[in-house]
Motif scaffolding. Structure first.
Motif, PDB file in Angstrom:
ATOM      1  N   VAL A 234      45.455 -31.397 -57.910  1.00 32.39           N
ATOM      2  CA  VAL A 234      46.887 -31.322 -58.540  1.00 32.39           C
ATOM      3  C   VAL A 234      47.569 -32.441 -57.764  1.00 32.39           C
ATOM      4  O   VAL A 234      47.108 -33.417 -56.861  1.00 32.39           O
ATOM      5  CB  VAL A 234      47.744 -30.175 -57.913  1.00 32.39           C
ATOM      6  CG1 VAL A 234      46.776 -28.917 -58.561  1.00 32.39           C
ATOM      7  CG2 VAL A 234      47.684 -30.336 -56.392  1.00 32.39           C
ATOM      8  N   SER A 235      48.549 -33.107 -58.687  1.00 33.42           N
ATOM      9  CA  SER A 235      49.235 -34.201 -58.236  1.00 33.42           C
ATOM     10  C   SER A 235      50.702 -33.783 -57.571  1.00 33.42           C
ATOM     11  O   SER A 235      51.277 -32.864 -58.007  1.00 33.42           O
ATOM     12  CB  SER A 235      49.739 -35.153 -59.527  1.00 33.42           C
ATOM     13  OG  SER A 235      48.559 -35.837 -59.893  1.00 33.42           O
ATOM     14  N   ILE A 236      50.888 -34.323 -56.160  1.00 32.59           N
ATOM     15  CA  ILE A 236      51.915 -33.835 -55.655  1.00 32.59           C
ATOM     16  C   ILE A 236      52.723 -35.245 -54.957  1.00 32.59           C
ATOM     17  O   ILE A 236      51.821 -35.876 -54.337  1.00 32.59           O
ATOM     18  CB  ILE A 236      51.582 -32.703 -54.468  1.00 32.59           C
ATOM     19  CG1 ILE A 236      51.205 -31.423 -54.931  1.00 32.59           C
ATOM     20  CG2 ILE A 236      52.847 -32.508 -53.499  1.00 32.59           C
ATOM     21  CD1 ILE A 236      50.596 -30.396 -54.062  1.00 32.59           C
ATOM     22  N   ALA A 237      53.892 -35.388 -54.904  1.00 36.38           N
ATOM     23  CA  ALA A 237      54.497 -36.401 -54.418  1.00 36.38           C
ATOM     24  C   ALA A 237      54.198 -36.441 -53.072  1.00 36.38           C
ATOM     25  O   ALA A 237      54.198 -35.271 -52.228  1.00 36.38           O
ATOM     26  CB  ALA A 237      55.975 -36.160 -54.480  1.00 36.38           C
ATOM     27  N   PRO A 238      53.706 -37.689 -52.435  1.00 37.04           N
ATOM     28  CA  PRO A 238      53.195 -37.700 -51.053  1.00 37.04           C
ATOM     29  C   PRO A 238      54.269 -37.239 -50.060  1.00 37.04           C
ATOM     30  O   PRO A 238      53.941 -36.507 -49.114  1.00 37.04           O
ATOM     31  CB  PRO A 238      53.278 -39.290 -50.692  1.00 37.04           C
ATOM     32  CG  PRO A 238      53.088 -39.646 -52.124  1.00 37.04           C
ATOM     33  CD  PRO A 238      53.812 -38.934 -53.132  1.00 37.04           C
ATOM     34  N   TRP A 239      55.626 -37.324 -50.267  1.00 43.14           N
ATOM     35  CA  TRP A 239      56.365 -36.688 -49.270  1.00 43.14           C
ATOM     36  C   TRP A 239      56.729 -35.227 -49.101  1.00 43.14           C
ATOM     37  O   TRP A 239      57.026 -34.582 -48.027  1.00 43.14           O
ATOM     38  CB  TRP A 239      58.005 -37.099 -49.489  1.00 43.14           C
ATOM     39  CG  TRP A 239      58.675 -37.068 -50.705  1.00 43.14           C
ATOM     40  CD1 TRP A 239      58.573 -37.736 -51.869  1.00 43.14           C
ATOM     41  CD2 TRP A 239      59.599 -35.907 -50.766  1.00 43.14           C
ATOM     42  NE1 TRP A 239      59.270 -36.616 -52.831  1.00 43.14           N
ATOM     43  CE2 TRP A 239      59.892 -35.836 -52.104  1.00 43.14           C
ATOM     44  CE3 TRP A 239      60.102 -34.868 -50.082  1.00 43.14           C
ATOM     45  CZ2 TRP A 239      60.840 -34.788 -52.667  1.00 43.14           C
ATOM     46  CZ3 TRP A 239      61.060 -34.049 -50.329  1.00 43.14           C
ATOM     47  CH2 TRP A 239      61.578 -33.854 -51.844  1.00 43.14           C
ATOM     48  N   ILE A 240      56.412 -34.692 -50.376  1.00 47.24           N
ATOM     49  CA  ILE A 240      56.347 -33.027 -50.403  1.00 47.24           C
ATOM     50  C   ILE A 240      55.144 -32.438 -49.613  1.00 47.24           C
ATOM     51  O   ILE A 240      55.298 -31.615 -49.038  1.00 47.24           O
ATOM     52  CB  ILE A 240      56.355 -32.673 -51.924  1.00 47.24           C
ATOM     53  CG1 ILE A 240      57.803 -33.041 -52.634  1.00 47.24           C
ATOM     54  CG2 ILE A 240      56.055 -31.293 -51.926  1.00 47.24           C
ATOM     55  CD1 ILE A 240      57.769 -32.691 -54.113  1.00 47.24           C
ATOM     56  N   LEU A 241      53.948 -33.231 -49.866  1.00 44.27           N
ATOM     57  CA  LEU A 241      52.768 -32.941 -49.539  1.00 44.27           C
ATOM     58  C   LEU A 241      52.829 -32.860 -47.957  1.00 44.27           C
ATOM     59  O   LEU A 241      52.720 -32.117 -47.054  1.00 44.27           O
ATOM     60  CB  LEU A 241      51.512 -33.713 -49.943  1.00 44.27           C
ATOM     61  CG  LEU A 241      50.473 -33.309 -49.378  1.00 44.27           C
ATOM     62  CD1 LEU A 241      49.727 -31.873 -49.713  1.00 44.27           C
ATOM     63  CD2 LEU A 241      49.212 -34.227 -50.029  1.00 44.27           C
ATOM     64  N   GLU A 242      53.522 -34.193 -47.453  1.00 41.48           N
ATOM     65  CA  GLU A 242      53.695 -34.242 -45.971  1.00 41.48           C
ATOM     66  C   GLU A 242      54.558 -33.146 -45.319  1.00 41.48           C
ATOM     67  O   GLU A 242      54.323 -32.720 -44.108  1.00 41.48           O
ATOM     68  CB  GLU A 242      54.397 -35.554 -45.589  1.00 41.48           C
ATOM     69  CG  GLU A 242      54.504 -35.808 -44.130  1.00 41.48           C
ATOM     70  CD  GLU A 242      52.947 -35.863 -43.549  1.00 41.48           C
ATOM     71  OE1 GLU A 242      53.342 -35.470 -42.241  1.00 41.48           O
ATOM     72  OE2 GLU A 242      52.003 -36.107 -44.162  1.00 41.48           O
ATOM     73  N   ALA A 243      55.623 -32.469 -46.205  1.00 41.28           N
ATOM     74  CA  ALA A 243      56.316 -31.715 -45.638  1.00 41.28           C
ATOM     75  C   ALA A 243      55.583 -30.346 -45.350  1.00 41.28           C
ATOM     76  O   ALA A 243      55.845 -29.403 -44.708  1.00 41.28           O
ATOM     77  CB  ALA A 243      57.628 -31.585 -46.514  1.00 41.28           C
ATOM     78  N   VAL A 244      54.729 -30.115 -46.578  1.00 50.06           N
ATOM     79  CA  VAL A 244      53.976 -29.151 -46.738  1.00 50.06           C
ATOM     80  C   VAL A 244      53.021 -28.954 -45.576  1.00 50.06           C
ATOM     81  O   VAL A 244      52.801 -28.099 -44.631  1.00 50.06           O
ATOM     82  CB  VAL A 244      53.225 -28.612 -47.871  1.00 50.06           C
ATOM     83  CG1 VAL A 244      52.288 -27.711 -47.936  1.00 50.06           C
ATOM     84  CG2 VAL A 244      54.265 -28.588 -48.913  1.00 50.06           C
ATOM     85  N   ARG A 245      52.636 -30.012 -45.119  1.00 51.63           N
ATOM     86  CA  ARG A 245      51.465 -30.161 -44.133  1.00 51.63           C
ATOM     87  C   ARG A 245      52.248 -29.823 -42.780  1.00 51.63           C
ATOM     88  O   ARG A 245      51.419 -29.111 -41.861  1.00 51.63           O
ATOM     89  CB  ARG A 245      50.713 -31.514 -44.077  1.00 51.63           C
ATOM     90  CG  ARG A 245      49.900 -31.905 -44.879  1.00 51.63           C
ATOM     91  CD  ARG A 245      48.975 -33.200 -44.750  1.00 51.63           C
ATOM     92  NE  ARG A 245      48.114 -33.406 -45.864  1.00 51.63           N
ATOM     93  CZ  ARG A 245      48.029 -34.374 -46.528  1.00 51.63           C
ATOM     94  NH1 ARG A 245      48.918 -35.571 -46.274  1.00 51.63           N
ATOM     95  NH2 ARG A 245      47.106 -34.471 -47.027  1.00 51.63           N
ATOM     96  N   LYS A 246      53.210 -30.493 -42.693  1.00 57.59           N
ATOM     97  CA  LYS A 246      54.037 -29.992 -41.341  1.00 57.59           C
ATOM     98  C   LYS A 246      54.401 -28.499 -41.019  1.00 57.59           C
ATOM     99  O   LYS A 246      54.238 -28.081 -40.140  1.00 57.59           O
ATOM    100  CB  LYS A 246      55.268 -30.979 -41.198  1.00 57.59           C
ATOM    101  CG  LYS A 246      55.126 -32.595 -41.055  1.00 57.59           C
ATOM    102  CD  LYS A 246      56.286 -33.243 -40.900  1.00 57.59           C
ATOM    103  CE  LYS A 246      56.281 -34.841 -40.670  1.00 57.59           C
ATOM    104  NZ  LYS A 246      57.257 -35.530 -40.682  1.00 57.59           N
TER     105      LYS A 246
END
Length: 86
Positions: free
Chosen positions: A8-20
């Motif tokens: 899937v394609s996810i904006a990097p800043w959203i993925l970083e927030a999800v990871r955190k």
């Protein structure tokens, strides 16, 4: 349950927030994304349909959670736009 792999394609800043968020709560990134997807799907049902399935109290709690998620998402997007503009 076996999970299939997908891309899937996810904006990097959203993925970083999800990871955190996942790390802070002892969850996997997949779990956080799955829960978000399920909330989005559930949000498309009417309050009456949700109450029939989950019970009135659970449906009311879910609606309150959705309001918080909407506010959090709006705030995160606004903060992101502000930092990009700076």
């Amino acid at each position: 349950m076996t999970k299939g792999k997908t891309s899937v394609s996810i904006a990097p800043w959203i993925l970083e927030a999800v990871r955190k968020h996942a790390e802070a709560n002892g969850l996997s990134v997949s779990t956080v994304l799955e829960r978000g997807a399920l909330r989005e799907i559930a949000a498309t049902h009417s309050p009456a349909a949700r109450a029939a399935v989950y019970g009135a109290d659970a449906a009311a709690a879910q609606e309150a959670d959705e309001r918080v998620v909407t506010e959090d998402t709006t705030r995160a997007v606004d903060e992101r736009r502000s930092s990009e503009a700076a």
